[in-house]
Write a protein that holds these residues in place. Structure first.
Motif, short mmCIF file in Angstrom:
data_model
loop_
_atom_site.label_atom_id
_atom_site.label_comp_id
_atom_site.label_asym_id
_atom_site.label_seq_id
_atom_site.Cartn_x
_atom_site.Cartn_y
_atom_site.Cartn_z
N GLY A 110 0.83 -1.24 0.28
CA GLY A 110 0.52 0.02 0.29
C GLY A 110 0.79 1.37 -0.13
N ILE A 111 1.76 1.13 0.97
CA ILE A 111 2.56 2.88 0.55
C ILE A 111 3.97 2.48 0.08
N LEU A 112 3.98 1.30 -1.55
CA LEU A 112 4.65 1.38 -2.39
C LEU A 112 3.93 2.34 -4.05
N SER A 113 2.98 1.71 -3.29
CA SER A 113 1.66 1.57 -4.59
C SER A 113 1.83 3.79 -4.00
N GLN A 114 1.85 4.06 -3.05
CA GLN A 114 1.91 5.45 -3.26
C GLN A 114 2.96 6.06 -4.25
N LEU A 115 4.44 5.25 -3.54
CA LEU A 115 5.64 5.81 -4.15
C LEU A 115 5.67 6.03 -5.58
N GLU A 116 4.95 4.65 -6.12
CA GLU A 116 5.37 4.04 -7.16
C GLU A 116 5.00 5.65 -8.33
N GLN A 117 3.17 6.34 -7.82
CA GLN A 117 2.75 6.51 -8.26
C GLN A 117 2.90 8.46 -8.21
N LEU A 118 4.04 8.65 -6.75
CA LEU A 118 4.35 9.96 -7.48
C LEU A 118 5.44 9.89 -8.02
N LEU A 119 6.60 8.80 -8.14
CA LEU A 119 8.01 8.42 -8.72
C LEU A 119 6.76 8.26 -10.90
N ALA A 120 6.18 8.06 -10.42
CA ALA A 120 5.88 7.52 -12.03
C ALA A 120 5.36 9.18 -12.74
N VAL A 154 6.66 11.78 -11.94
CA VAL A 154 8.42 12.74 -12.08
C VAL A 154 8.83 11.97 -13.09
N ARG A 155 8.80 10.80 -13.64
CA ARG A 155 9.28 10.69 -14.88
C ARG A 155 8.35 10.71 -15.78
N GLY A 156 6.99 11.13 -16.04
CA GLY A 156 6.05 10.84 -16.74
C GLY A 156 5.78 9.87 -18.15
N ARG A 157 5.09 8.67 -17.02
CA ARG A 157 5.53 7.80 -18.01
C ARG A 157 4.10 6.57 -17.70
N GLY A 158 3.31 6.90 -16.79
CA GLY A 158 2.40 6.41 -16.31
C GLY A 158 2.09 5.42 -15.79
N LYS A 159 1.69 4.16 -16.29
CA LYS A 159 1.18 3.28 -15.82
C LYS A 159 2.70 2.51 -16.38
N ALA A 160 3.35 2.50 -17.77
CA ALA A 160 4.25 1.93 -17.58
C ALA A 160 5.53 1.95 -16.66
N PHE A 161 5.62 3.18 -16.14
CA PHE A 161 6.49 3.44 -15.52
C PHE A 161 6.70 1.86 -14.58
N ARG A 162 8.23 1.59 -13.59
CA ARG A 162 8.04 0.20 -12.96
C ARG A 162 9.42 1.53 -11.37
N LEU A 163 9.30 0.50 -10.40
CA LEU A 163 9.80 1.16 -9.18
C LEU A 163 11.40 0.97 -9.25
N CYS A 164 11.14 -0.38 -10.39
CA CYS A 164 12.71 -0.95 -10.74
C CYS A 164 13.87 0.32 -12.09
N ASP A 165 13.01 0.93 -12.38
CA ASP A 165 13.01 2.23 -13.14
C ASP A 165 13.95 3.41 -12.33
N PHE A 166 13.86 3.49 -11.34
CA PHE A 166 14.41 4.95 -10.18
C PHE A 166 15.38 4.14 -9.26
N GLY A 179 10.34 -6.29 -12.53
CA GLY A 179 9.88 -6.01 -12.95
C GLY A 179 8.21 -5.76 -13.29
N MET A 180 7.77 -5.90 -11.90
CA MET A 180 6.34 -6.21 -12.00
C MET A 180 5.86 -4.93 -11.44
N SER A 181 5.07 -4.67 -11.34
CA SER A 181 4.01 -3.07 -11.19
C SER A 181 3.89 -3.70 -9.21
N VAL A 182 3.55 -2.40 -8.79
CA VAL A 182 3.24 -2.50 -7.02
C VAL A 182 1.56 -3.21 -7.35
N GLN A 183 0.65 -2.48 -8.11
CA GLN A 183 -0.61 -3.80 -8.53
C GLN A 183 -0.56 -4.56 -8.62
N GLN A 184 0.32 -5.37 -9.64
CA GLN A 184 0.58 -6.69 -10.02
C GLN A 184 0.58 -7.50 -8.90
#
Length: 419
Positions: free
Chosen positions: A43-53, A55-67, A87-92
């Protein structure tokens, strides 16, 4: 400037070589153990992923492993860390816990597990399916196991487990330059199946049987028995991750400093095991031991990070240490004055080894109320096998994730926006 080549053996790094062959600011993520309470971390990571996505401007294609350049996890944190590194998303990963959580952590199945040992272990089967299948592909049970080789991961990974035979923690890293990751060694760490290493890290006594790993098929003496990494000093692997990224003997030697290194640590909820508090007999003390150990360890390692690093966010520890963030206040001020004082601006360096933030959730009645989850039963959500609380645990994590602000690590998000 580095005193040696940035990569000792560039040829071993595969597709990760271009990412790691320069000296640039590095970002690290550490994930605690905690059974089904890993959903709080998600749940915490979901918020982190959204904020960083954003910043990167990549939307749903962004993964935390990219950061994050290095992700560590222990026990349930190892499941999440390995998924993110693949390379899994938090939602996955949330969907994985929703679909498999009951089979993975439900304690009433213990008798059946002990009788059938490995063959009926649902966690083992689900980990094989998840980590041996590329995104969008269909699981093939006859395909070779995915191991720790660089081409199987999108970022560096660290998994913590415990070797019963040596009675010691075994932190296994995917760093291709590490001493025991030489591909010419018959016992090279990188050849271990990813799912099996994660299974070893999650083998909590009472809940799961141990995992047997054969490091070298030609040498029976290198077959070891492993149990949950949460039964080591590194159930919170944050300070260990810092050490393995920077100390020369681990062969990465990332430069330290507040502008060079970011470490974000994510917990699975702050709580004592209510069962161990309410009962004093031997059986109840035994079943409550894993949670009791995790509770003490996560605090100790968190404090180590807040002292060595520059803490920009972390929950209140106690009235003596407070939250150990760097504020414009004297040491003799009251707790109330401390909490009201502004933080020292990040552009004013304080000589710490890294920038640090810790996000967690208080699972006491008062803490749940502050998270707008006051209708939940603290004793139920605190249990490591609270499979009937899956949606509540996720809700707690999502609420706790609202504490995350990009201002806590702004220098590194600016760098991310330009890469």
């Amino acid at each position: 400037m580095p005193t040696r080549p940035v990569l000792l053996h560039p040829e071993r790094w595969g597709h990760l070589r271009s990412r790691y062959e320069e000296v640039i600011p590095r970002k690290m993520l550490a994930l605690d153990g905690g059974g089904i309470r890993g959903l709080i971390s998600l749940g915490i990571l979901s918020q982190l992923e959204q904020l960083l996505a954003a910043v990167r401007g990549r939307g749903k294609a962004f993964r935390l492993c990219d950061f994050f350049d290095y992700i560590a996890g222990t026990s349930t944190g190892a499941i999440i860390a390995a998924g993110l590194a693949r390379g899994m998303s938090v939602q996955q990963l949330i969907d994985f816990y929703r679909d498999s959580g009951r089979d993975m952590f439900e304690k009433p199945r213990l008798d059946k597990r002990l009788l059938s040992f490995y063959t009926a272990d649902p966690l083992r089967r689900r980990l094989q399916e998840v980590f041996n299948t590329e995104e969008g592909a269909i699981y093939n049970p006859d395909a070779p196991d995915v191991d720790l080789s660089p081409d199987n991961l999108r970022t560096l990974l660290l998994v913590v487990t415990r070797n019963i035979g040596t009675d010691s923690p075994w932190p296994i890293s995917s760093n291709p330059d590490a001493r025991y990751n030489d591909p010419d060694r018959p016992d090279c760490n990188l050849g271990i199946p990813l799912w099996q290493l994660v299974r070893a890290s999650t083998a909590a006594p009472i809940y799961f049987p141990p995992e047997i790993l054969n490091w070298d098929r030609s040498d029976p003496l290198k077959t070891f028995v492993f149990v949950d990494g949460g039964l080591t000093p590194y159930n919170n692997p944050a300070f260990l991750l810092y050490r393995m990224a920077t100390h020369p003997l681990y062969r990465l030697e990332w430069p330290i400093g507040e502008k060079n290194l970011l470490l974000i640590s994510i917990g699975t909820g702050m709580a004592d095991d209510p069962q161990s508090r309410a009962n004093v007999n031997i059986v109840s003390n035994l079943t409550g031991l894993p949670s009791t150990l995790m509770h003490g360890i996560q605090i100790e390692q968190d404090i180590n990070c807040r002292i060595a690093g520059r803490c920009t966010f972390g929950d209140f520890i106690d009235r003596e240490l407070r939250d150990l963030t760097c504020r414009e206040a004297g040491l003799d001020c009251s707790v109330e004055e401390w909490q009201e004082a502004p933080h020292v601006p990040l552009d004013r360096e304080l000589g710490r080894a890294f920038l640090y933030a810790r996000y967690n959730a208080d699972l006491s009645a008062e803490g749940l109320s502050a998270l707008v989850c006051g209708d939940m039963d603290p004793e139920k959500v605190q249990k490591l096998d609270a499979v009937d609380q899956i949606e509540n645990l996720l809700k707690i994590g999502l609420s706790a994730g609202q504490k995350i602000k990009l201002e806590h690590f702004r220098p590194f998000t600016r760098q991310a926006a330009t890469t």
